[in-house]
Design an enzyme around this catalytic site. Structure first.
Site, PDB file in Angstrom:
ATOM      1  N   GLU A 104      -7.187  -1.696  -9.736  1.00  0.00           N
ATOM      2  CA  GLU A 104      -8.336  -1.539 -10.643  1.00  0.00           C
ATOM      3  C   GLU A 104      -9.019  -0.207 -10.409  1.00  0.00           C
ATOM      4  OE1 GLU A 104     -10.967  -4.855  -9.979  1.00  0.00           O
ATOM      5  OE2 GLU A 104     -10.552  -5.688 -11.945  1.00  0.00           O
ATOM      6  N   LYS A 113       0.817  -1.226   0.000  1.00  0.00           N
ATOM      7  CA  LYS A 113       0.000   0.000   0.000  1.00  0.00           C
ATOM      8  C   LYS A 113       0.844   1.266   0.000  1.00  0.00           C
ATOM      9  CE  LYS A 113      -4.000  -2.224   0.424  1.00  0.00           C
ATOM     10  NZ  LYS A 113      -5.159  -2.095  -0.448  1.00  0.00           N
ATOM     11  N   LYS A 143       0.801   5.437  -4.648  1.00  0.00           N
ATOM     12  CA  LYS A 143       1.491   4.159  -4.900  1.00  0.00           C
ATOM     13  C   LYS A 143       2.161   4.208  -6.269  1.00  0.00           C
ATOM     14  CE  LYS A 143      -2.302   1.902  -2.564  1.00  0.00           C
ATOM     15  NZ  LYS A 143      -3.677   1.554  -2.862  1.00  0.00           N
TER      16      LYS A 143
HETATM   17  C1  LIG Z   1      -7.801  -7.050  -9.897  1.00  0.00           C
HETATM   18  C2  LIG Z   1      -7.405  -6.416  -8.574  1.00  0.00           C
HETATM   19  C3  LIG Z   1      -7.632  -5.060  -8.370  1.00  0.00           C
HETATM   20  C4  LIG Z   1      -7.224  -4.433  -7.189  1.00  0.00           C
HETATM   21  N1  LIG Z   1      -7.338  -3.064  -7.053  1.00  0.00           N
HETATM   22  C5  LIG Z   1      -6.794  -2.459  -5.958  1.00  0.00           C
HETATM   23  C6  LIG Z   1      -6.733  -1.030  -5.877  1.00  0.00           C
HETATM   24  O1  LIG Z   1      -7.215  -0.302  -6.746  1.00  0.00           O
HETATM   25  N2  LIG Z   1      -6.115  -0.479  -4.793  1.00  0.00           N
HETATM   26  C7  LIG Z   1      -5.572  -1.253  -3.799  1.00  0.00           C
HETATM   27  O2  LIG Z   1      -5.001  -0.703  -2.844  1.00  0.00           O
HETATM   28  N3  LIG Z   1      -5.640  -2.618  -3.846  1.00  0.00           N
HETATM   29  C8  LIG Z   1      -6.212  -3.231  -4.908  1.00  0.00           C
HETATM   30  N4  LIG Z   1      -6.245  -4.611  -4.984  1.00  0.00           N
HETATM   31  C9  LIG Z   1      -5.687  -5.412  -3.883  1.00  0.00           C
HETATM   32  C10 LIG Z   1      -6.712  -6.331  -3.194  1.00  0.00           C
HETATM   33  O3  LIG Z   1      -7.474  -5.592  -2.295  1.00  0.00           O
HETATM   34  C11 LIG Z   1      -5.927  -7.464  -2.514  1.00  0.00           C
HETATM   35  O4  LIG Z   1      -5.323  -8.254  -3.506  1.00  0.00           O
HETATM   36  C12 LIG Z   1      -6.797  -8.351  -1.649  1.00  0.00           C
HETATM   37  O5  LIG Z   1      -7.313  -7.634  -0.568  1.00  0.00           O
HETATM   38  C13 LIG Z   1      -6.012  -9.556  -1.131  1.00  0.00           C
HETATM   39  O6  LIG Z   1      -4.910  -9.133  -0.378  1.00  0.00           O
HETATM   40  P1  LIG Z   1      -3.414  -9.507  -0.719  1.00  0.00           P
HETATM   41  O7  LIG Z   1      -3.149  -9.118  -2.160  1.00  0.00           O
HETATM   42  O8  LIG Z   1      -2.589  -8.669   0.226  1.00  0.00           O
HETATM   43  O9  LIG Z   1      -3.224 -10.976  -0.518  1.00  0.00           O
HETATM   44  C14 LIG Z   1      -6.662  -5.230  -6.157  1.00  0.00           C
HETATM   45  C15 LIG Z   1      -6.467  -6.602  -6.372  1.00  0.00           C
HETATM   46  C16 LIG Z   1      -6.814  -7.185  -7.555  1.00  0.00           C
HETATM   47  C17 LIG Z   1      -6.530  -8.660  -7.764  1.00  0.00           C
END
Ligand SMILES: Cc1cc2nc3c(=O)[nH]c(=O)nc-3n(C[C@H](O)[C@H](O)[C@H](O)COP(=O)(O)O)c2cc1C
Length: 214
Positions: A162, A14, A71
């Site tokens: 996303e 983050k 970020k």
């Molecule tokens: C397709 C996709 C889009 C995501 N978009 C964001 C985003 O815009 N901002 C963000 O901080 N995290 C984003 N995430 C992170 C997810 O919240 C995170 O992957 C999920 O909570 C699982 O946590 P981990 O990746 O730490 O295991 C995204 C994840 C994916 C797979």
């Protein structure tokens, strides 16, 4: 065993350390991961915009709210995974010609068979299921998964994003003119000390809730 450790260790970063950058070799590895990601019928309906400069990252950051923009600005490199706007004959022929150069066809019949098969699926999604865009984007998300897992193997931190305005991102990168649309962004680099998410435990639904074994 090692892989299970890595998938539990990787997490969505983050906050990135703006003073740490990826080496040219690491960037090259990430590009190879994206290039060799699998896709249905080897259709490869993607394009990747890679920003390693401050100017490039700032341009991408314009499409996001500050929550995600920081970020993008502080990461070492940012990839915009784009999906083709159309799966046209020119692209199918380009893929076929590459497969030929790479030595995949024993003869002209094998080459024709490959083109017929791939065209069958492309046309099915274009004209019958009418979900060609959705089908292509699914392939792009496989590349996303490949990149996220691969980055963790390389000890590179990542944040998939996303949360952006696709109209703005398509415009600032000139994607529409090139026949692509932005699907998802990935910021890559190293986490900052201030990254709260680094120290939170990972959370997933239990296996008995998500698997049925038959
Ligand atoms: C397709 C996709 C889009 C995501 N978009 C964001 C985003 O815009 N901002 C963000 O901080 N995290 C984003 N995430 C992170 C997810 O919240 C995170 O992957 C999920 O909570 C699982 O946590 P981990 O990746 O730490 O295991 C995204 C994840 C994916 C797979």
């Amino acid at each position: 065993m090692e892989l299970s450790r890595l998938v539990k260790q990787r997490y969505t970063t983050k906050a990135f350390d703006p003073d740490r950058t990826l080496s040219a070799e690491q960037v090259s590895e990430l590009k190879t991961l994206l290039q060799f990601s699998p896709s249905s019928t080897n259709s490869q309906p993607w394009h990747f915009v890679l920003a390693g400069s401050e100017e490039g990252r700032a341009r991408i950051a314009q499409s996001t709210q500050e929550y995600n923009a920081a970020k993008i600005r502080n990461a070492s490199h940012v990839v915009v995974l784009c999906t083709r706007a159309t799966l046209d004959e020119a692209h199918l022929q380009a893929v076929l010609a590459q497969e030929e150069r790479d030595g995949r066809f024993a003869n002209a019949e094998a080459k024709q068979g490959q083109h017929t098969g791939r065209s069958f699926y492309a046309n099915m999604h274009r004209f019958e299921m009418k979900d060609a865009q959705h089908w292509m984007e699914k392939q792009v998300y496989l590349a996303l998964g490949t990149l996220l897992l691969g980055a963790s193997v390389l000890n590179i931190d990542a944040c998939p994003i996303e949360g952006f305005d696709p109209t703005i991102l398509n415009q600032v990168l000139g994607l529409r003119e090139k026949g692509y649309t932005a699907s998802v962004i990935v910021a890559l680099g190293y986490h900052a000390e201030s990254d709260f998410n680094k120290h939170l435990p990972k959370s997933r639904l239990p296996q008995d809730a998500i698997f049925t074994e038959i």
